[in-house]
Design a protein around this motif. Structure first.
Motif, mmCIF file in Angstrom:
data_model
loop_
_atom_site.group_PDB
_atom_site.id
_atom_site.type_symbol
_atom_site.label_atom_id
_atom_site.label_comp_id
_atom_site.label_asym_id
_atom_site.label_seq_id
_atom_site.Cartn_x
_atom_site.Cartn_y
_atom_site.Cartn_z
ATOM 1 N N ALA A 77 24.123 -20.394 58.028
ATOM 2 C CA ALA A 77 23.423 -21.724 57.925
ATOM 3 C C ALA A 77 22.693 -21.594 59.011
ATOM 4 N N VAL A 78 22.997 -21.332 60.257
ATOM 5 C CA VAL A 78 22.280 -21.160 61.343
ATOM 6 C C VAL A 78 20.982 -20.526 61.128
ATOM 7 N N ARG A 79 21.337 -19.204 60.535
ATOM 8 C CA ARG A 79 19.979 -18.362 60.447
ATOM 9 C C ARG A 79 19.094 -19.141 59.522
ATOM 10 N N LYS A 80 19.703 -19.845 58.559
ATOM 11 C CA LYS A 80 18.526 -20.412 57.564
ATOM 12 C C LYS A 80 17.738 -21.471 58.440
ATOM 13 N N MET A 81 18.546 -22.238 59.263
ATOM 14 C CA MET A 81 18.032 -23.414 59.888
ATOM 15 C C MET A 81 16.950 -22.871 60.678
ATOM 16 N N GLU A 82 17.179 -21.331 61.520
ATOM 17 C CA GLU A 82 16.006 -20.864 62.223
ATOM 18 C C GLU A 82 14.701 -20.620 61.655
ATOM 19 N N GLN A 83 14.940 -20.304 60.412
ATOM 20 C CA GLN A 83 13.825 -20.113 59.421
ATOM 21 C C GLN A 83 12.960 -21.204 59.372
ATOM 22 N N GLU A 84 13.901 -22.398 59.035
ATOM 23 C CA GLU A 84 13.065 -23.711 58.652
ATOM 24 C C GLU A 84 13.803 -24.819 59.263
ATOM 25 N N PRO A 85 13.454 -25.228 60.594
ATOM 26 C CA PRO A 85 14.600 -26.215 61.079
ATOM 27 C C PRO A 85 14.159 -27.571 60.554
ATOM 28 N N LEU A 86 15.269 -28.297 60.831
ATOM 29 C CA LEU A 86 15.341 -29.734 60.284
ATOM 30 C C LEU A 86 15.877 -30.511 61.473
ATOM 31 N N ASN A 87 15.241 -31.734 61.547
ATOM 32 C CA ASN A 87 15.474 -32.590 62.828
ATOM 33 C C ASN A 87 16.443 -33.782 62.552
ATOM 34 N N ASN A 88 17.109 -33.859 61.076
ATOM 35 C CA ASN A 88 17.878 -34.560 60.590
ATOM 36 C C ASN A 88 19.389 -33.844 60.344
ATOM 37 N N LEU A 89 19.603 -32.626 60.758
ATOM 38 C CA LEU A 89 20.772 -31.825 60.564
ATOM 39 C C LEU A 89 21.297 -31.166 61.821
ATOM 40 N N LYS A 90 22.602 -31.197 61.887
ATOM 41 C CA LYS A 90 23.336 -30.658 62.988
ATOM 42 C C LYS A 90 24.572 -30.047 62.285
ATOM 43 N N PHE A 91 25.120 -28.809 63.034
ATOM 44 C CA PHE A 91 26.245 -28.234 62.649
ATOM 45 C C PHE A 91 27.356 -28.225 63.720
ATOM 46 N N ILE A 92 28.454 -28.322 63.297
ATOM 47 C CA ILE A 92 29.777 -28.321 64.035
ATOM 48 C C ILE A 92 30.724 -27.351 63.666
ATOM 49 N N CYS A 93 31.093 -26.578 64.328
ATOM 50 C CA CYS A 93 32.292 -25.398 64.058
ATOM 51 C C CYS A 93 33.601 -25.914 64.597
ATOM 52 N N MET A 94 34.383 -26.402 63.434
ATOM 53 C CA MET A 94 35.513 -27.416 64.147
ATOM 54 C C MET A 94 36.374 -27.431 62.866
ATOM 55 N N ASP A 95 37.772 -27.560 62.996
ATOM 56 C CA ASP A 95 38.764 -27.928 61.957
ATOM 57 C C ASP A 95 38.678 -29.403 61.591
ATOM 58 N N ALA A 96 38.476 -29.750 60.253
ATOM 59 C CA ALA A 96 38.230 -31.173 59.921
ATOM 60 C C ALA A 96 39.485 -31.964 60.378
ATOM 61 N N MET A 97 40.549 -31.555 60.606
ATOM 62 C CA MET A 97 41.716 -32.282 61.231
ATOM 63 C C MET A 97 41.255 -33.111 62.592
ATOM 64 N N LEU A 98 40.068 -32.784 63.318
ATOM 65 C CA LEU A 98 39.871 -33.228 64.338
ATOM 66 C C LEU A 98 38.951 -34.417 64.141
ATOM 67 N N LEU A 99 38.604 -34.804 62.856
ATOM 68 C CA LEU A 99 37.540 -35.847 62.808
ATOM 69 C C LEU A 99 37.445 -37.040 63.525
ATOM 70 N N PRO A 100 38.680 -37.550 63.638
ATOM 71 C CA PRO A 100 38.735 -38.983 64.422
ATOM 72 C C PRO A 100 38.532 -38.884 65.812
ATOM 73 N N ASP A 101 38.693 -37.540 66.390
ATOM 74 C CA ASP A 101 38.095 -37.292 67.764
ATOM 75 C C ASP A 101 36.632 -37.139 68.170
ATOM 76 N N ILE A 102 35.970 -37.155 66.853
ATOM 77 C CA ILE A 102 34.341 -36.848 67.220
ATOM 78 C C ILE A 102 33.481 -37.916 66.459
ATOM 79 N N PHE A 103 34.287 -38.740 65.703
ATOM 80 C CA PHE A 103 33.602 -39.936 65.149
ATOM 81 C C PHE A 103 34.172 -41.129 65.295
ATOM 82 N N ALA A 104 33.533 -42.358 65.808
ATOM 83 C CA ALA A 104 34.035 -43.501 65.865
ATOM 84 C C ALA A 104 34.561 -44.161 64.672
ATOM 85 N N PRO A 105 35.417 -45.014 64.631
ATOM 86 C CA PRO A 105 35.800 -46.035 63.487
ATOM 87 C C PRO A 105 34.561 -46.343 62.622
ATOM 88 N N GLY A 106 34.390 -46.138 61.276
ATOM 89 C CA GLY A 106 33.268 -46.411 60.664
ATOM 90 C C GLY A 106 31.844 -45.636 60.746
#
Ligand code: SAM
Length: 212
Positions: A77-106
């Motif tokens: 996906a990173v390689r595809k973004m390099e070909q055509e960057p989008l300023n409304n998209l980011k990627f995170i490499c992580m296990d979804a078990m950790l979601l509440p550590d990186i997003f606030a409630p709601g």
């Protein structure tokens, strides 16, 4: 997913400006990673990114985050973004078990789960992305009116999800057992890599939308 280790993937993901390296720092202020405060939609288990890249390109007024556990997959996906960057998209490499550590409630407004790993053995049921363990994490980070959209070609995983989701206190807002022949639910559908592969073999695609 069968994982082929890609040489240099770890380094490429670690160096990519499109991958957030310390996502916990942005908890509660994800809008600062983008060009403005907009709804925030996330895809968990995004694989090689076809779905979220297409969605982000189509919807510049929504900010997107694609989450994938393995660098060897995310690097595609990173390689595809390099070909055509989008300023409304980011990627995170992580296990979804950790979601509440990186997003606030709601903090998130929509969660996409596409062709999630089925984990067929009963003793692995808690690893399924529609298990009560993950639903509790989604409850913490999703806005009250937020929704989960889940699609798969795996009937056992879909049946499990149809039972697990209401048991965890969610409502099924919409459901189809044949997405590609359901005119209303298929409207605007964006195919994932797995969806293209399995629907081309004639497999029906199941989809549900759930909310609290
Ligand atoms: N969504 C893509 C599609 O439909 O083409 C990929 C589907 S693939 C079967 C499932 C993906 O989810 C894999 O790339 C896997 O690494 C990722 N995944 C599974 N469990 C995950 C977790 N707990 N956190 C983050 N990613 C996960």
């Amino acid at each position: 997913m069968r994982l082929r280790k890609i040489k240099g993937a770890d380094e490429a993901v670690a160096a990519s400006p499109y991958c957030v390296q310390s996502p916990e720092v942005l908890k509660g202020k994800w809008y600062t990673a983008f060009s403005g405060e907009k709804p925030l939609h996330i895809e968990i288990g995004m694989g090689k990114g076809q779905f979220i890249l297409t969605l982000a390109k189509k919807n510049p007024n929504i900010n997107y985050i694609g989450i994938e556990r393995y660098e060897s997959v995310l690097v595609r996906a990173v390689r595809k973004m390099e070909q055509e960057p989008l300023n409304n998209l980011k990627f995170i490499c992580m296990d979804a078990m950790l979601l509440p550590d990186i997003f606030a409630p709601g903090e998130t407004d929509r969660i996409y789960l596409n062709f999630s790993d089925p984990w067929p053995k009963e003793r692995h049921a808690k690893r399924r992305l529609t298990s009560s363990v993950f639903l509790e994490r989604y409850r913490q980070i999703l806005a009250p009116a937020g929704q989960i959209e889940f699609k798969t070609d795996n009937r056992s995983l879909f049946d499990f999800s149809l039972q697990e989701i209401p048991e965890a206190g969610w409502k099924i807002d919409a459901c189809t057992m044949d997405l590609h022949h359901d005119a209303s639910m298929n409207s605007g559908n964006i195919m994932t890599e797995y969806e293209e592969k399995f629907s081309s073999k004639g497999n029906p695609i199941y989809k549900l939308i759930a909310s609290r």
